[in-house]
Design a protein around this motif. Structure first.
Motif, PDB file in Angstrom:
ATOM      1  N   PRO A 215       0.843  -1.204   0.000  1.00  0.00           N
ATOM      2  CA  PRO A 215       0.000   0.000   0.000  1.00  0.00           C
ATOM      3  C   PRO A 215       0.874   1.248   0.000  1.00  0.00           C
ATOM      4  CG  PRO A 215      -0.015  -1.059   2.149  1.00  0.00           C
ATOM      5  CD  PRO A 215       0.707  -1.989   1.230  1.00  0.00           C
ATOM      6  N   VAL A 216       0.301   2.349  -0.467  1.00  0.00           N
ATOM      7  CA  VAL A 216       1.090   3.558  -0.653  1.00  0.00           C
ATOM      8  C   VAL A 216       1.757   4.015   0.641  1.00  0.00           C
ATOM      9  CG1 VAL A 216      -0.918   5.073  -0.304  1.00  0.00           C
ATOM     10  CG2 VAL A 216       1.050   5.892  -1.617  1.00  0.00           C
ATOM     11  N   GLY A 217       1.075   3.851   1.781  1.00  0.00           N
ATOM     12  CA  GLY A 217       1.645   4.308   3.045  1.00  0.00           C
ATOM     13  C   GLY A 217       2.854   3.533   3.508  1.00  0.00           C
ATOM     14  N   GLU A 218       3.084   2.347   2.913  1.00  0.00           N
ATOM     15  CA  GLU A 218       4.237   1.536   3.288  1.00  0.00           C
ATOM     16  C   GLU A 218       5.421   1.700   2.343  1.00  0.00           C
ATOM     17  OE1 GLU A 218       3.069  -2.520   3.868  1.00  0.00           O
ATOM     18  OE2 GLU A 218       1.510  -2.017   5.324  1.00  0.00           O
ATOM     19  N   LEU A 219       5.264   2.485   1.299  1.00  0.00           N
ATOM     20  CA  LEU A 219       6.411   2.777   0.439  1.00  0.00           C
ATOM     21  C   LEU A 219       7.423   3.573   1.264  1.00  0.00           C
ATOM     22  CD1 LEU A 219       4.541   3.824  -2.842  1.00  0.00           C
ATOM     23  CD2 LEU A 219       5.476   1.569  -2.230  1.00  0.00           C
ATOM     24  N   PRO A 220       8.696   3.180   1.282  1.00  0.00           N
ATOM     25  CA  PRO A 220       9.660   3.776   2.215  1.00  0.00           C
ATOM     26  C   PRO A 220       9.724   5.302   2.177  1.00  0.00           C
ATOM     27  CG  PRO A 220      10.601   1.826   1.208  1.00  0.00           C
ATOM     28  CD  PRO A 220       9.305   2.079   0.503  1.00  0.00           C
ATOM     29  N   HIS A 221       9.764   5.890   0.990  1.00  0.00           N
ATOM     30  CA  HIS A 221       9.897   7.341   0.934  1.00  0.00           C
ATOM     31  C   HIS A 221       8.597   8.032   1.307  1.00  0.00           C
ATOM     32  CE1 HIS A 221      11.982  10.953  -1.201  1.00  0.00           C
ATOM     33  NE2 HIS A 221      12.406  10.816   0.044  1.00  0.00           N
ATOM     34  N   VAL A 222       7.458   7.454   0.960  1.00  0.00           N
ATOM     35  CA  VAL A 222       6.172   8.018   1.368  1.00  0.00           C
ATOM     36  C   VAL A 222       6.039   7.974   2.888  1.00  0.00           C
ATOM     37  CG1 VAL A 222       3.672   7.688   1.315  1.00  0.00           C
ATOM     38  CG2 VAL A 222       5.003   7.525  -0.805  1.00  0.00           C
ATOM     39  N   ALA A 223       6.421   6.840   3.495  1.00  0.00           N
ATOM     40  CA  ALA A 223       6.350   6.708   4.951  1.00  0.00           C
ATOM     41  C   ALA A 223       7.247   7.745   5.639  1.00  0.00           C
ATOM     42  CB  ALA A 223       6.750   5.301   5.364  1.00  0.00           C
ATOM     43  N   ALA A 224       8.416   7.984   5.067  1.00  0.00           N
ATOM     44  CA  ALA A 224       9.325   8.981   5.645  1.00  0.00           C
ATOM     45  C   ALA A 224       8.707  10.376   5.589  1.00  0.00           C
ATOM     46  CB  ALA A 224      10.663   8.960   4.907  1.00  0.00           C
ATOM     47  N   TRP A 225       8.014  10.683   4.507  1.00  0.00           N
ATOM     48  CA  TRP A 225       7.380  11.998   4.413  1.00  0.00           C
ATOM     49  C   TRP A 225       6.213  12.129   5.370  1.00  0.00           C
ATOM     50  CZ3 TRP A 225       9.296  16.306   3.037  1.00  0.00           C
ATOM     51  CH2 TRP A 225      10.379  16.326   2.156  1.00  0.00           C
TER      52      TRP A 225
ATOM     53  N   ALA B  89       1.592  18.633  11.031  1.00  0.00           N
ATOM     54  CA  ALA B  89       0.594  18.369   9.994  1.00  0.00           C
ATOM     55  C   ALA B  89       0.079  16.943  10.127  1.00  0.00           C
ATOM     56  CB  ALA B  89       1.198  18.573   8.610  1.00  0.00           C
ATOM     57  N   LYS B  90      -1.140  16.733   9.672  1.00  0.00           N
ATOM     58  CA  LYS B  90      -1.726  15.400   9.667  1.00  0.00           C
ATOM     59  C   LYS B  90      -1.640  14.827   8.259  1.00  0.00           C
ATOM     60  CE  LYS B  90      -4.939  16.458  13.427  1.00  0.00           C
ATOM     61  NZ  LYS B  90      -6.352  16.536  13.873  1.00  0.00           N
ATOM     62  N   PRO B  91      -0.768  13.837   8.039  1.00  0.00           N
ATOM     63  CA  PRO B  91      -0.553  13.337   6.674  1.00  0.00           C
ATOM     64  C   PRO B  91      -1.777  12.711   6.033  1.00  0.00           C
ATOM     65  CG  PRO B  91       0.579  11.960   8.305  1.00  0.00           C
ATOM     66  CD  PRO B  91       0.094  13.175   9.027  1.00  0.00           C
ATOM     67  N   GLN B  92      -2.765  12.291   6.827  1.00  0.00           N
ATOM     68  CA  GLN B  92      -3.985  11.757   6.228  1.00  0.00           C
ATOM     69  C   GLN B  92      -4.812  12.866   5.582  1.00  0.00           C
ATOM     70  OE1 GLN B  92      -2.948  11.075   9.289  1.00  0.00           O
ATOM     71  NE2 GLN B  92      -2.441   8.889   9.159  1.00  0.00           N
ATOM     72  N   ARG B  93      -4.616  14.112   6.044  1.00  0.00           N
ATOM     73  CA  ARG B  93      -5.367  15.249   5.500  1.00  0.00           C
ATOM     74  C   ARG B  93      -4.546  16.070   4.519  1.00  0.00           C
ATOM     75  NH1 ARG B  93      -7.782  18.741  10.232  1.00  0.00           N
ATOM     76  NH2 ARG B  93      -8.488  19.892   8.392  1.00  0.00           N
ATOM     77  N   THR B  94      -3.255  16.195   4.774  1.00  0.00           N
ATOM     78  CA  THR B  94      -2.373  16.969   3.909  1.00  0.00           C
ATOM     79  C   THR B  94      -1.213  16.081   3.487  1.00  0.00           C
ATOM     80  OG1 THR B  94      -1.228  17.839   5.868  1.00  0.00           O
ATOM     81  CG2 THR B  94      -2.986  19.186   4.927  1.00  0.00           C
ATOM     82  N   ARG B  95      -1.424  15.353   2.428  1.00  0.00           N
ATOM     83  CA  ARG B  95      -0.431  14.381   1.971  1.00  0.00           C
ATOM     84  C   ARG B  95       0.706  15.065   1.219  1.00  0.00           C
ATOM     85  NH1 ARG B  95      -5.471  11.434   0.615  1.00  0.00           N
ATOM     86  NH2 ARG B  95      -5.710   9.751   2.135  1.00  0.00           N
ATOM     87  N   SER B  96       1.888  14.468   1.294  1.00  0.00           N
ATOM     88  CA  SER B  96       3.007  14.938   0.481  1.00  0.00           C
ATOM     89  C   SER B  96       2.609  14.857  -0.987  1.00  0.00           C
ATOM     90  CB  SER B  96       4.255  14.091   0.740  1.00  0.00           C
ATOM     91  OG  SER B  96       4.060  12.754   0.293  1.00  0.00           O
ATOM     92  N   SER B  97       3.239  15.657  -1.818  1.00  0.00           N
ATOM     93  CA  SER B  97       2.847  15.708  -3.226  1.00  0.00           C
ATOM     94  C   SER B  97       3.034  14.367  -3.916  1.00  0.00           C
ATOM     95  CB  SER B  97       3.641  16.797  -3.956  1.00  0.00           C
ATOM     96  OG  SER B  97       5.027  16.499  -3.969  1.00  0.00           O
TER      97      SER B  97
ATOM     98  N   GLU C  50       6.178  10.848   8.315  1.00  0.00           N
ATOM     99  CA  GLU C  50       6.848  11.152   9.592  1.00  0.00           C
ATOM    100  C   GLU C  50       7.277  12.613   9.642  1.00  0.00           C
ATOM    101  OE1 GLU C  50      10.082   8.471   9.935  1.00  0.00           O
ATOM    102  OE2 GLU C  50       8.834   6.681  10.106  1.00  0.00           O
ATOM    103  N   ALA C  51       7.798  13.114   8.529  1.00  0.00           N
ATOM    104  CA  ALA C  51       8.253  14.506   8.479  1.00  0.00           C
ATOM    105  C   ALA C  51       7.088  15.470   8.670  1.00  0.00           C
ATOM    106  CB  ALA C  51       8.954  14.780   7.150  1.00  0.00           C
TER     107      ALA C  51
END
Length: 244
Positions: free
Chosen positions: A63-73, A82-90, A75-76
């Motif tokens: 799933p997208v949330g387990e992709l290493p770089h997505v997961a790191a973002w 910020a809440k990543p479920q509401r404001t996702r990295s690009s 955390e950032a």
């Protein structure tokens, strides 16, 4: 000329407060001039199809949330409130859209969106001619202006205090690191000089960041016979500059 692009990139900086938040952060800045603008074409369409296929292949195994770089973002984003479920990295937002089709905007925007998905890193593009001073990444005070659209109307908003934002001398150019760009500097069909920002965190190596940058530059070069490019990597270590 490349020299002017180098001068512009030479003024770019990441403030220490951002590195305190994520010491592993790096930004590869790519500035290009003499681009011939236009709508999407067969080459940009093929690149978008390649990006959509890449996303489908990647998501078939995780799933997208387990992709290493997505997961790191994610955390950032949490690190500055910020809440990543509401404001996702690009990059997460684009990968999520890939299954139903990536947006078709113009060939510059289509190009950087496709490269972002293929290399799985946030990548933004802006009209360099609309910058006022050099770009900098900072923790916001909360007073900086950010021009955007809300409910169909043009409005000026302000970031949350402590939010990580890209700015120039006139205000915020991108909120929440790479979440949403300002209208003032957005690319359009008449853009001939542009700035691209490739964001990377720990799971991604410098070699992978440079590979994404070279992929971007290769495609930018086909957008005119006189395209000039300069690059600069911003990191906690000494930044490096490249031009060609």
């Amino acid at each position: 000329m490349a020299e002017a692009l180098e001068v512009f990139l030479g003024g770019a900086r990441v403030e220490p407060s951002v590195f305190e938040l994520r010491p592993d952060y790096r930004a590869l800045l790519v500035a290009a001039d003499h681009l011939e603008p236009g709508r999407g074409d067969d080459v940009s369409e093929d690149l978008l199809f390649r990006a959509e296929f890449t996303a489908q292949q990647v998501l078939s195994s995780a799933p997208v949330g387990e992709l290493p770089h997505v997961a790191a973002w994610r955390e950032a984003y949490r690190a500055f409130g910020a809440k990543p479920q509401r404001t996702r990295s690009s990059v997460e937002a684009l990968i999520r859209r890939a299954d139903s089709g990536l947006p078709r905007v113009n060939r510059l925007t289509d190009l950087y969106n496709a490269i972002s998905v293929i290399h799985q890193l946030p990548l933004g593009g802006e009209d360099l001619s609309r910058y006022r001073g050099a770009p900098r990444l900072a923790r916001a005070t909360g007073t900086e202006p950010f021009d955007t659209v809300a409910a169909g109307a043009e409005v000026v908003e302000h970031p949350e205090p402590g939010e990580v934002v890209w700015c120039d001398d006139a205000g915020v150019t991108c909120r929440r690191w790479n979440w949403r760009q300002a209208r003032r500097t957005q690319l359009h069909e008449r853009t001939t000089t542009a700035l691209f920002i490739l964001d990377a965190l720990g799971p991604m190596t410098d070699a992978q960041v440079y590979a994404a940058g070279e992929d971007l530059v290769t495609h930018l070069r086909r957008l005119g016979p006189n395209v000039t490019v300069a690059q600069r990597l911003l990191a906690m270590s000494s930044p490096t500059t490249k031009d060609d």
